[in-house]
Design a protein around this motif. Structure first.
Motif, PDB file in Angstrom:
ATOM      1  N   ARG A 224       5.840  -3.021   1.749  1.00  0.00           N
ATOM      2  CA  ARG A 224       5.473  -4.399   1.389  1.00  0.00           C
ATOM      3  C   ARG A 224       5.910  -5.381   2.469  1.00  0.00           C
ATOM      4  O   ARG A 224       5.219  -6.357   2.751  1.00  0.00           O
ATOM      5  CB  ARG A 224       6.050  -4.784   0.032  1.00  0.00           C
ATOM      6  CG  ARG A 224       7.507  -5.167  -0.016  1.00  0.00           C
ATOM      7  CD  ARG A 224       7.813  -5.906  -1.314  1.00  0.00           C
ATOM      8  NE  ARG A 224       9.207  -6.306  -1.404  1.00  0.00           N
ATOM      9  CZ  ARG A 224       9.672  -7.150  -2.329  1.00  0.00           C
ATOM     10  NH1 ARG A 224       8.862  -7.674  -3.215  1.00  0.00           N
ATOM     11  NH2 ARG A 224      10.945  -7.479  -2.357  1.00  0.00           N
ATOM     12  N   TYR A 225       7.049  -5.137   3.122  1.00  0.00           N
ATOM     13  CA  TYR A 225       7.489  -6.055   4.170  1.00  0.00           C
ATOM     14  C   TYR A 225       6.611  -5.960   5.412  1.00  0.00           C
ATOM     15  O   TYR A 225       6.501  -6.926   6.163  1.00  0.00           O
ATOM     16  CB  TYR A 225       8.952  -5.796   4.516  1.00  0.00           C
ATOM     17  CG  TYR A 225       9.898  -6.184   3.401  1.00  0.00           C
ATOM     18  CD1 TYR A 225       9.594  -7.226   2.535  1.00  0.00           C
ATOM     19  CD2 TYR A 225      11.085  -5.493   3.188  1.00  0.00           C
ATOM     20  CE1 TYR A 225      10.437  -7.580   1.504  1.00  0.00           C
ATOM     21  CE2 TYR A 225      11.949  -5.843   2.161  1.00  0.00           C
ATOM     22  CZ  TYR A 225      11.612  -6.890   1.313  1.00  0.00           C
ATOM     23  OH  TYR A 225      12.448  -7.246   0.295  1.00  0.00           O
ATOM     24  N   ALA A 226       5.980  -4.809   5.620  1.00  0.00           N
ATOM     25  CA  ALA A 226       5.035  -4.687   6.733  1.00  0.00           C
ATOM     26  C   ALA A 226       3.828  -5.601   6.535  1.00  0.00           C
ATOM     27  O   ALA A 226       3.114  -5.909   7.506  1.00  0.00           O
ATOM     28  CB  ALA A 226       4.578  -3.237   6.879  1.00  0.00           C
ATOM     29  N   HIS A 227       3.612  -6.050   5.301  1.00  0.00           N
ATOM     30  CA  HIS A 227       2.469  -6.928   5.031  1.00  0.00           C
ATOM     31  C   HIS A 227       2.692  -8.363   5.516  1.00  0.00           C
ATOM     32  O   HIS A 227       1.708  -9.101   5.689  1.00  0.00           O
ATOM     33  CB  HIS A 227       2.142  -6.945   3.533  1.00  0.00           C
ATOM     34  CG  HIS A 227       1.329  -5.775   3.088  1.00  0.00           C
ATOM     35  ND1 HIS A 227       1.875  -4.526   2.881  1.00  0.00           N
ATOM     36  CD2 HIS A 227       0.000  -5.655   2.821  1.00  0.00           C
ATOM     37  CE1 HIS A 227       0.915  -3.699   2.489  1.00  0.00           C
ATOM     38  NE2 HIS A 227      -0.222  -4.358   2.447  1.00  0.00           N
ATOM     39  N   LEU A 228       3.932  -8.769   5.685  1.00  0.00           N
ATOM     40  CA  LEU A 228       4.164 -10.147   6.132  1.00  0.00           C
ATOM     41  C   LEU A 228       3.474 -10.427   7.466  1.00  0.00           C
ATOM     42  O   LEU A 228       2.717 -11.408   7.573  1.00  0.00           O
ATOM     43  CB  LEU A 228       5.669 -10.423   6.207  1.00  0.00           C
ATOM     44  CG  LEU A 228       6.384 -10.537   4.860  1.00  0.00           C
ATOM     45  CD1 LEU A 228       7.892 -10.558   5.062  1.00  0.00           C
ATOM     46  CD2 LEU A 228       5.927 -11.790   4.111  1.00  0.00           C
ATOM     47  N   PRO A 229       3.670  -9.609   8.519  1.00  0.00           N
ATOM     48  CA  PRO A 229       2.912  -9.860   9.760  1.00  0.00           C
ATOM     49  C   PRO A 229       1.426  -9.573   9.625  1.00  0.00           C
ATOM     50  O   PRO A 229       0.619 -10.167  10.350  1.00  0.00           O
ATOM     51  CB  PRO A 229       3.577  -8.929  10.779  1.00  0.00           C
ATOM     52  CG  PRO A 229       4.285  -7.893   9.985  1.00  0.00           C
ATOM     53  CD  PRO A 229       4.695  -8.559   8.713  1.00  0.00           C
ATOM     54  N   ILE A 230       1.044  -8.689   8.700  1.00  0.00           N
ATOM     55  CA  ILE A 230      -0.388  -8.428   8.517  1.00  0.00           C
ATOM     56  C   ILE A 230      -1.076  -9.647   7.920  1.00  0.00           C
ATOM     57  O   ILE A 230      -2.134 -10.090   8.402  1.00  0.00           O
ATOM     58  CB  ILE A 230      -0.604  -7.180   7.639  1.00  0.00           C
ATOM     59  CG1 ILE A 230      -0.271  -5.925   8.444  1.00  0.00           C
ATOM     60  CG2 ILE A 230      -2.049  -7.114   7.132  1.00  0.00           C
ATOM     61  CD1 ILE A 230      -0.416  -4.639   7.672  1.00  0.00           C
TER      62      ILE A 230
ATOM     63  N   MET B 248       0.049  -3.531  13.719  1.00  0.00           N
ATOM     64  CA  MET B 248       0.695  -3.438  12.414  1.00  0.00           C
ATOM     65  C   MET B 248       0.021  -2.399  11.513  1.00  0.00           C
ATOM     66  O   MET B 248       0.683  -1.817  10.649  1.00  0.00           O
ATOM     67  CB  MET B 248       0.712  -4.802  11.724  1.00  0.00           C
ATOM     68  CG  MET B 248       1.749  -5.756  12.278  1.00  0.00           C
ATOM     69  SD  MET B 248       3.409  -5.029  12.386  1.00  0.00           S
ATOM     70  CE  MET B 248       3.704  -4.538  10.696  1.00  0.00           C
ATOM     71  N   VAL B 249      -1.274  -2.164  11.691  1.00  0.00           N
ATOM     72  CA  VAL B 249      -1.915  -1.088  10.940  1.00  0.00           C
ATOM     73  C   VAL B 249      -1.287   0.246  11.334  1.00  0.00           C
ATOM     74  O   VAL B 249      -0.998   1.096  10.483  1.00  0.00           O
ATOM     75  CB  VAL B 249      -3.447  -1.081  11.191  1.00  0.00           C
ATOM     76  CG1 VAL B 249      -4.078   0.203  10.657  1.00  0.00           C
ATOM     77  CG2 VAL B 249      -4.093  -2.285  10.525  1.00  0.00           C
ATOM     78  N   PHE B 250      -1.040   0.415  12.632  1.00  0.00           N
ATOM     79  CA  PHE B 250      -0.362   1.617  13.127  1.00  0.00           C
ATOM     80  C   PHE B 250       1.051   1.707  12.553  1.00  0.00           C
ATOM     81  O   PHE B 250       1.484   2.766  12.088  1.00  0.00           O
ATOM     82  CB  PHE B 250      -0.324   1.577  14.657  1.00  0.00           C
ATOM     83  CG  PHE B 250       0.505   2.665  15.288  1.00  0.00           C
ATOM     84  CD1 PHE B 250      -0.015   3.941  15.464  1.00  0.00           C
ATOM     85  CD2 PHE B 250       1.795   2.412  15.713  1.00  0.00           C
ATOM     86  CE1 PHE B 250       0.750   4.950  16.049  1.00  0.00           C
ATOM     87  CE2 PHE B 250       2.567   3.398  16.297  1.00  0.00           C
ATOM     88  CZ  PHE B 250       2.043   4.676  16.463  1.00  0.00           C
ATOM     89  N   VAL B 251       1.776   0.590  12.572  1.00  0.00           N
ATOM     90  CA  VAL B 251       3.152   0.576  12.064  1.00  0.00           C
ATOM     91  C   VAL B 251       3.167   0.856  10.565  1.00  0.00           C
ATOM     92  O   VAL B 251       3.994   1.645  10.066  1.00  0.00           O
ATOM     93  CB  VAL B 251       3.823  -0.779  12.371  1.00  0.00           C
ATOM     94  CG1 VAL B 251       5.159  -0.912  11.636  1.00  0.00           C
ATOM     95  CG2 VAL B 251       4.035  -0.947  13.869  1.00  0.00           C
ATOM     96  N   MET B 252       2.255   0.217   9.808  1.00  0.00           N
ATOM     97  CA  MET B 252       2.254   0.406   8.364  1.00  0.00           C
ATOM     98  C   MET B 252       1.912   1.853   8.007  1.00  0.00           C
ATOM     99  O   MET B 252       2.481   2.420   7.066  1.00  0.00           O
ATOM    100  CB  MET B 252       1.278  -0.556   7.685  1.00  0.00           C
ATOM    101  CG  MET B 252       1.427  -0.575   6.169  1.00  0.00           C
ATOM    102  SD  MET B 252       0.569  -1.935   5.359  1.00  0.00           S
ATOM    103  CE  MET B 252      -1.125  -1.400   5.513  1.00  0.00           C
ATOM    104  N   TRP B 253       0.990   2.455   8.755  1.00  0.00           N
ATOM    105  CA  TRP B 253       0.682   3.870   8.538  1.00  0.00           C
ATOM    106  C   TRP B 253       1.942   4.708   8.737  1.00  0.00           C
ATOM    107  O   TRP B 253       2.267   5.570   7.921  1.00  0.00           O
ATOM    108  CB  TRP B 253      -0.411   4.312   9.513  1.00  0.00           C
ATOM    109  CG  TRP B 253      -0.877   5.728   9.290  1.00  0.00           C
ATOM    110  CD1 TRP B 253      -1.936   6.136   8.539  1.00  0.00           C
ATOM    111  CD2 TRP B 253      -0.298   6.923   9.831  1.00  0.00           C
ATOM    112  NE1 TRP B 253      -2.053   7.504   8.569  1.00  0.00           N
ATOM    113  CE2 TRP B 253      -1.050   8.013   9.366  1.00  0.00           C
ATOM    114  CE3 TRP B 253       0.795   7.175  10.662  1.00  0.00           C
ATOM    115  CZ2 TRP B 253      -0.761   9.337   9.696  1.00  0.00           C
ATOM    116  CZ3 TRP B 253       1.087   8.498  10.999  1.00  0.00           C
ATOM    117  CH2 TRP B 253       0.323   9.555  10.530  1.00  0.00           C
TER     118      TRP B 253
END
Length: 422
Positions: free
Chosen positions: A277-283, A325-330
């Motif tokens: 969920r925190y990865a969504h902040l920059p997304i 960030m898509v790469f990071v979230m994956w």
């Protein structure tokens, strides 16, 4: 309010939650509009700082509500009234965004009374609901009280940063510390007091819906950019290319996000939800900033006050950030660093870098003038190249990356099954 079943499969968002989300359509659009306006006026650094603060404020307010609603959203009259009151708070927060950006440009703190009042209006009913949950759900009483206390302490800090006169550097440092503390506190509370009965699959759906809402800002900004170009020169091939590229950006942003099987993974491993969920902040911030970049392009076409290089950076930086960030979230969600994805990432970023190169070369001629063929060609090329980067991201993942996703899930499932048998 006895708590929802955290293992319920197929739980969907309620009409009330969808109504609540509508206020965030305006919030993200307002933040994008403000940063585009002030960047166009040349206040790049302060505008970006105010934008980061705005995106965190908006996104965190939404996360606060969503986390509680997933655990205790019983949709009774009290819950509905509390939610509607929180919507009023979001609207007040939106009214605080223009003064926030103006203050930042003038060298003051972006936190202001309107934003603080908006947060108070949102958080008072939320605190009351957590206390109601503590009273009516004995099994989760400690964690519910922990959340209520956490919100009271955090909100007190935000109020103090707005009313106590401090040097700007101290205030900014305090805002950063508060933001970090806000994100760390739920992890600590649930680690010490137990997990609230939120539903991981429901959380995944709620975040996906807000992502779609944020992508809508890209569609709106595309319309504004094309309208500006058409007003200036009428319909042309360039206008069609920019319109097509903007819509391709929106479609591929959606596609890239949903290439990650978030709901499937989180329902199986709900402990991964916090980092995800925190990865969504920059997304969220990156997607809304793409809309801001398109608005910057529209403003430059109308007023000819920016160079092609500045427009290129306004578009390329957020698109590059979202691709990254898509790469990071994956990686965060799958708990796997698949190095075979690195070439895909670099290939997707290549057109974005090329867009910057085109912009820098064309930007040496000064401010953009769309009546000049070289400037118009450069603008169209920049927008098309940025869109191409997202297309490459989607195609690459569909052709190569998806097989890796399936392999990682199968391996993790096999390992988990073996551990349970052992």
């Amino acid at each position: 309010m006895s708590g929802r079943d955290p293992r319920e499969r197929g739980r969907a968002s309620t009409p009330l939650e969808l109504l609540y989300d509508l206020t965030y359509v305006i919030a993200f659009a307002a933040a994008a509009e403000q940063v585009a306006h002030h960047v166009a006026d040349g206040h790049i650094g302060p505008s970006i700082g105010a934008y980061l603060f705005a995106i965190f404020s908006v996104s965190w307010a939404w996360m606060n509500f969503t986390w509680f609603a997933s655990a205790y959203g019983n949709d009774d009259a009290l819950f509905r009234v509390a939610t509607i009151v929180q919507m009023v708070g979001v609207v007040i927060l939106i009214f605080g965004l223009p003064p926030s950006f103006s203050a930042a440009v003038e060298g003051h703190s972006p936190n202001n009374a309107l934003m603080v009042i908006g947060y108070i209006v949102m958080r008072v009913p939320l605190i009351a609901m957590w206390l109601r949950a503590a009273r009516q759900d004995p099994d989760h009483r400690r964690v519910a009280i922990g959340y209520a206390v956490m919100i009271v302490i955090a909100q007190t800090g935000w109020v103090l940063t707005a009313v106590v006169a401090l040097p700007l550097s101290v205030t900014i440092a305090a805002l950063i510390v508060l933001a970090i503390a806000e994100m760390a506190a739920p992890v600590v509370v649930e680690g010490k007091l137990g997990r609230a009965p939120w539903n991981a699959g429901h959380i995944a759906e709620r975040f996906s819906l807000l992502t779609i809402i944020t992508v809508g800002e890209v569609v709106a900004a595309t319309t504004a950019a094309v309208e500006a170009l058409v007003d200036e020169r009428g319909w042309s091939l360039a206008a069609v290319v920019i319109a097509s590229s903007g819509l391709v950006m929106a479609a591929t942003l959606w596609w890239a996000y949903f290439l990650i099987p978030s709901r499937t993974i989180l329902e199986k491993w709900p402990e991964r939800t916090f980092a995800w969920r925190y990865a969504h902040l920059p997304i969220f911030g990156g997607i809304a900033a793409i809309g801001a970049g398109l608005r910057v392009a529209a403003g430059a076409v109308r007023e000819e006050n920016l160079s092609v290089s500045q427009i290129a950076l306004a578009l390329a930086v957020p698109v590059g950030a979202v691709i990254l960030m898509v790469f990071v979230m994956w990686s965060v969600l799958m708990r796997s660093l698949d190095l075979s994805h690195v070439p895909l990432l670099l290939t997707a970023l290549a057109p974005v870098v090329a867009a910057v190169a085109v912009g820098l070369r064309a930007g040496s001629g000064g401010t953009i003038d769309v009546t000049r063929a070289p400037d118009l060609t450069a603008l169209v090329s920049v927008v098309a190249l940025v869109a191409l980067g997202l297309v490459v991201e989607v195609v690459g993942h569909e052709m190569v990356g998806y097989r890796h996703t399936v392999r990682v899930v199968e391996q993790a499932s096999a390992t988990g099954d073996a551990q349970r048998v052992g």
